[in-house]
Write an enzyme that holds these catalytic residues in place. Structure first.
Site, PDB file in Angstrom:
ATOM      1  N   HIS A 297     -53.388 -54.065  34.520  1.00 35.80           N
ATOM      2  CA  HIS A 297     -52.833 -53.340  33.373  1.00 35.80           C
ATOM      3  C   HIS A 297     -53.971 -52.521  32.761  1.00 35.80           C
ATOM      4  CE1 HIS A 297     -49.953 -53.159  29.911  1.00 35.80           C
ATOM      5  NE2 HIS A 297     -51.067 -52.844  29.298  1.00 35.80           N
ATOM      6  N   HIS A 340     -55.876 -60.226  23.621  1.00 31.93           N
ATOM      7  CA  HIS A 340     -56.832 -59.197  23.233  1.00 31.93           C
ATOM      8  C   HIS A 340     -57.461 -59.501  21.884  1.00 31.93           C
ATOM      9  CE1 HIS A 340     -57.334 -54.549  22.596  1.00 31.93           C
ATOM     10  NE2 HIS A 340     -58.408 -55.090  23.116  1.00 31.93           N
ATOM     11  N   GLU A 346     -55.571 -52.093  15.058  1.00 30.39           N
ATOM     12  CA  GLU A 346     -54.358 -51.567  15.694  1.00 30.39           C
ATOM     13  C   GLU A 346     -53.169 -51.725  14.743  1.00 30.39           C
ATOM     14  OE1 GLU A 346     -53.713 -53.536  19.433  1.00 30.39           O
ATOM     15  OE2 GLU A 346     -55.829 -53.521  19.987  1.00 30.39           O
ATOM     16  N   TYR A 355     -39.664 -52.982  21.908  1.00 31.72           N
ATOM     17  CA  TYR A 355     -40.988 -52.882  22.534  1.00 31.72           C
ATOM     18  C   TYR A 355     -41.096 -53.935  23.631  1.00 31.72           C
ATOM     19  CZ  TYR A 355     -46.111 -53.036  22.864  1.00 31.72           C
ATOM     20  OH  TYR A 355     -47.407 -53.014  23.309  1.00 31.72           O
ATOM     21  N   HIS A 371     -52.968 -55.545  13.704  1.00 34.87           N
ATOM     22  CA  HIS A 371     -53.935 -56.467  14.277  1.00 34.87           C
ATOM     23  C   HIS A 371     -55.297 -55.856  14.005  1.00 34.87           C
ATOM     24  CE1 HIS A 371     -50.296 -57.298  17.001  1.00 34.87           C
ATOM     25  NE2 HIS A 371     -50.316 -58.156  16.012  1.00 34.87           N
ATOM     26  N   HIS A 377     -54.501 -61.139  19.432  1.00 39.06           N
ATOM     27  CA  HIS A 377     -53.080 -60.844  19.574  1.00 39.06           C
ATOM     28  C   HIS A 377     -52.739 -60.724  21.059  1.00 39.06           C
ATOM     29  CE1 HIS A 377     -55.237 -57.002  19.375  1.00 39.06           C
ATOM     30  NE2 HIS A 377     -54.312 -56.523  20.176  1.00 39.06           N
TER      31      HIS A 377
END
Ligand SMILES: [Fe+2]
Length: 454
Positions: A297, A340, A346, A355, A371, A377
């Site tokens: 990813h 992360h 963010e 989402y 975040h 998160h």
């Protein structure tokens, strides 16, 4: 299809091209030729320069426009500091809460009683408009058009407007722009405008950039196309009010405070203009999304639409990032975003749909999440369970959905309104999302443990 299918048809003409030198005249011959400020501009117009950067800014970032107006902007009554019923945009008077917790908000309320100017609520931000450093994040909710004799501008920064519901019919000094959900608009610092709401109440998000201006991200090895292509940005053509006299109200957001002044001539009197400093819009449906076609990813920076760099290369005061409908084809890959902790903060919002990194209903259109710096998160437990066991066929995610992120290198504080008064903060965000995650770690029999002692 790489264009959004809008239910409200377009009604204005535009010029195409991000960062291009544009020129437009609403009356043939109104633009002087070969000079910016001739002794007598055509048709008795006044020449007025609008500077978006210092005169001496290098060419690659210099942004100025020449306006040819019926009367200059300078003629008005003194600005009066604050209206009695002002907007909630005051950084100075609103203590910022710096919170390391993950935050998530339920959808913000519609506000049919307010117009654009008075429906702005500062929810988060960092930095200081007086130092031209940082950003403000607003939720807007309005139900009334601004009066036809009003004009608003922000001296604090550039507005990047992300509409979630309704339609914005924007009359700017430089021409008219129609914004529908899935379109964004940038109105640079100082440009005067008013907003009509032809389809009733509107709601959405604004990133106000106190530092510099937005630009397209570098593409590096991707090459000379993809992500947001320059030709898909649309710039208004000149249009002016035929009736130029009357009583007009100018509303100025100046260090978060609202000031008003009156004048006896319309601010919408730009008959022609040319330059590099102008408002523009962009259909997020035209974004050319890039992703892995093998495994893993990639970083979400591949979804950057616009960026506002800091003085440090590769580090943004603000990135505007979207998560459009896209194909996921990665083999042997945990396909949602990874867990992360980020040195950047963010702030996320959702224009519509669901989402793809969340399975629960907690992140909803018109809601938000934050975040902050180093706040951990990632996918919630339901998404982790599903994605860890999914059959990895090519699949399309995010259909009918558009999530976005305002990412910043700065620690983003939350206003008192954002944390308490709006009453939208979800108390159980962490408990619902990550507390249910189970440990699966197990060392199989026969596998040797490695000691760290000498
Ligand atoms: Fe993240």
């Amino acid at each position: 299809m790489p264009v959004t299918q809008f239910s409200t048809p377009e009604k204005y003409k535009y010029q195409n091209g991000f960062g291009s030198y544009h020129e437009s005249e609403a009356v043939e011959g109104a633009l002087p030729v070969g000079a910016n400020s001739p002794q007598k501009p055509p048709y008795g117009l006044y020449a007025e320069k609008l500077s978006g950067t210092a005169f001496t800014a290098p060419r690659y970032e210099n942004q100025q426009s020449w306006l040819y107006k019926v009367l200059p902007s300078a003629a008005h009554s003194p600005f009066v500091p604050r209206e009695a019923n002002s907007c909630e945009a005051n950084l100075e008077g609103d203590k910022m809460h710096q919170v390391p917790n993950q935050l998530r908000w339920d959808p913000f309320d519609l506000n049919p009683e307010m117009d654009w100017v008075h429906g702005l609520k500062l929810v988060a931000g960092a930095g200081d408009p007086t130092l031209k450093h940082g950003l403000g994040i607003f939720i807007f909710a309005a139900g009334k058009s601004m009066d036809s004799n009003e004009a608003f501008y922000s001296a604090d920064g550039d507005f990047l407007i992300v509409l979630q519901i309704g339609v914005l019919d924007i009359q700017t000094e430089l021409g008219r722009i129609l914004i529908r959900p899935n379109e964004i608009c940038v109105i640079p610092r100082g440009i005067r405008y008013r907003i009509e709401l032809p389809n009733g109440p509107v709601r959405g998000y604004i990133l106000e950039l106190y530092s510099g201006h937005f630009q397209l991200p570098e593409l590096g090895p991707i090459g000379s196309n993809c992500l947001a292509n320059a030709r898909d940005f649309q710039v208004p053509v000149a249009a002016f009010d035929e009736c130029t006299t009357g009583t007009y109200k100018i509303l100025s957001k100046f260090n978060g405070h609202l000031f008003t002044a009156t004048q006896n001539h319309t601010p919408y009197d730009v008959v022609a203009w040319h330059g590099l400093y102008y408002p523009f819009k962009y259909d997020l449906g035209r974004f050319n999304t890039i992703g892995s076609i093998s495994y893993d990813h990639p970083d979400p920076s591949i979804f950057t639409v616009l960026t506002a760099p800091s003085d440090h290369v590769g580090t943004a005061i603000a990135d505007f990032v979207i998560f459009p409908p896209r194909w996921l084809v990665g083999e042997d890959t945990f396909r949602p975003p990874w867990y992360h902790r980020n040195t950047m903060s963010e702030f996320m919002g959702l224009i519509g749909g669901q989402y793809d990194a969340k399975t629960g209903g907690g992140f909803q259109p018109a809601g938000a999440s934050l975040h902050n710096i180093m706040s951990a998160h990632g996918p919630d437990s339901g998404t982790h369970e599903k994605a860890s066991n999914a059959q990895l066929k090519p699949m399309k995610v995010g259909e009918g959905s558009m999530a976005f992120m305002f990412e910043s290198c700065l620690m983003v504080g939350v206003t008192e309104w954002g944390l308490r008064e709006c009453r939208k903060v979800q108390e159980d965000y962490n408990a619902e999302s990550w507390t249910p995650l189970e440990a699966h770690f197990k060392v199989p029999d026969g596998v040797k443990k490695v000691s760290n002692s000498v």
